[in-house]
Scaffold this motif. Structure first.
Motif, PDB file in Angstrom:
ATOM      1  N   THR A 148       0.835  -1.200   0.000  1.00 47.09           N
ATOM      2  CA  THR A 148       0.000   0.000   0.000  1.00 47.09           C
ATOM      3  C   THR A 148       0.870   1.251   0.000  1.00 47.09           C
ATOM      4  OG1 THR A 148      -1.707  -1.183   1.234  1.00 47.09           O
ATOM      5  CG2 THR A 148      -1.846   1.226   1.198  1.00 47.09           C
ATOM      6  N   LEU A 149       0.679   2.103  -0.977  1.00 46.97           N
ATOM      7  CA  LEU A 149       1.414   3.348  -1.091  1.00 46.97           C
ATOM      8  C   LEU A 149       0.628   4.484  -0.453  1.00 46.97           C
ATOM      9  CD1 LEU A 149       2.617   3.027  -4.806  1.00 46.97           C
ATOM     10  CD2 LEU A 149       3.875   2.441  -2.726  1.00 46.97           C
ATOM     11  N   PRO A 150       1.273   5.604  -0.127  1.00 46.66           N
ATOM     12  CA  PRO A 150       0.541   6.736   0.466  1.00 46.66           C
ATOM     13  C   PRO A 150      -0.639   7.159  -0.391  1.00 46.66           C
ATOM     14  CG  PRO A 150       2.899   7.098   0.625  1.00 46.66           C
ATOM     15  CD  PRO A 150       2.724   5.859  -0.219  1.00 46.66           C
ATOM     16  N   GLY A 151      -1.805   7.332   0.245  1.00 49.67           N
ATOM     17  CA  GLY A 151      -3.001   7.751  -0.471  1.00 49.67           C
ATOM     18  C   GLY A 151      -3.876   6.614  -0.955  1.00 49.67           C
ATOM     19  N   GLU A 152      -3.387   5.371  -0.838  1.00 50.90           N
ATOM     20  CA  GLU A 152      -4.172   4.221  -1.278  1.00 50.90           C
ATOM     21  C   GLU A 152      -5.005   3.664  -0.126  1.00 50.90           C
ATOM     22  OE1 GLU A 152      -1.655   2.215  -4.912  1.00 50.90           O
ATOM     23  OE2 GLU A 152      -1.338   1.444  -2.897  1.00 50.90           O
ATOM     24  N   ARG A 153      -6.198   3.188  -0.450  1.00 51.54           N
ATOM     25  CA  ARG A 153      -7.080   2.610   0.551  1.00 51.54           C
ATOM     26  C   ARG A 153      -7.470   1.176   0.228  1.00 51.54           C
ATOM     27  NH1 ARG A 153     -11.420   7.535   1.787  1.00 51.54           N
ATOM     28  NH2 ARG A 153      -9.855   9.090   2.454  1.00 51.54           N
ATOM     29  N   THR A 155      -6.514  -2.649  -1.915  1.00 48.77           N
ATOM     30  CA  THR A 155      -5.444  -3.496  -2.403  1.00 48.77           C
ATOM     31  C   THR A 155      -6.024  -4.474  -3.423  1.00 48.77           C
ATOM     32  OG1 THR A 155      -4.364  -3.342  -0.245  1.00 48.77           O
ATOM     33  CG2 THR A 155      -3.560  -5.048  -1.728  1.00 48.77           C
TER      34      THR A 155
END
Length: 228
Positions: A148-153, A155
């Motif tokens: 999970t990268l910053p800003g992702e909610r 997967t």
């Protein structure tokens, strides 16, 4: 997309007034590196990527030369223009080191890097359009797992098929070759942008830079790790 060329726990800039560069990780031979520095809230570096001091120290302890670094900026418009050409596979170009797969949504193509050198490339088929960067790591228990990268909610599942070392169903020669070099800890990044503008493995330093004296100084520095 960059490769970590060299590392040094404390370095001073060869180009910019002897500026301190703690926990330096060199990305290019023309003066771009990751290092600890003051973050005033606006671009203040001559071209490097400044990091908070504590984070830079921890990151320095976890990386090694040959690893792939992806720098993500503002979102760009995606134009799908598949790159033509057959798959190719030459693992002998780099026989050891970390493995990263870089996949372009625009090109519909992947490249395979080992120790920062490109050892293979093949077309890639996608479900839908890649709108933002994605990152995956190959784990022994769960296979290819989204990071999970910053800003992702969310997967979501991986948007295309990649063989791993336990994939007995892989019949394609490229997939079989790929399965021989990937293992737990291998990484994959999927980017919307095209690879045609130079994304991928860097050539050897002496081919990349015309400043032979500077390269020789780096290779002779006992405090520096890495270099080819």
């Amino acid at each position: 997309m960059f490769t970590i060329l060299q590392k040094k726990s404390f370095h001073r800039s060869n180009l910019y007034s002897d500026a301190p560069m703690p926990f330096m990780q060199r990305l290019t031979w023309s003066g771009v590196a990751l290092h600890a520095g003051t973050l005033p809230g606006y671009p203040a570096s001559h071209g490097c990527i400044r990091l908070p001091h504590d984070f830079a120290r921890k990151l320095f302890g976890e990386t090694r030369t040959g690893m792939t670094v992806m720098v993500v900026g503002q979102r760009s418009s995606v134009r799908v223009r598949p790159m033509t050409g057959p798959a190719w596979w030459r693992p002998g170009l780099a026989t050891r080191g970390p493995v990263t797969i870089v996949v372009s949504g625009a090109d519909r193509r992947m490249i395979v890097l080992r120790d920062g050198m490109q050892i293979g490339s093949a077309p890639a088929a996608f479900d839908g359009v890649v709108e933002r960067p994605q990152a995956y790591v190959l784990r022994a228990d769960t296979g290819w797992t989204r990071v999970t990268l910053p800003g992702e909610r969310v997967t979501p599942r991986i948007p295309f098929a990649v063989a791993d070392s336990d994939d007995s169903q892989a019949r394609d020669p490229f997939q079989r070759g790929l399965a021989t070099v990937v293992g737990p800890g291998a990484t994959m990044v999927v980017v919307p942008e095209s690879l045609a503008s130079g994304v991928g493995a860097l050539p050897p330093p002496r081919q990349l830079s015309g400043d032979e004296e500077m390269v020789d100084q780096w290779l002779a520095d006992d405090g520096v790790s890495g270099g080819r």
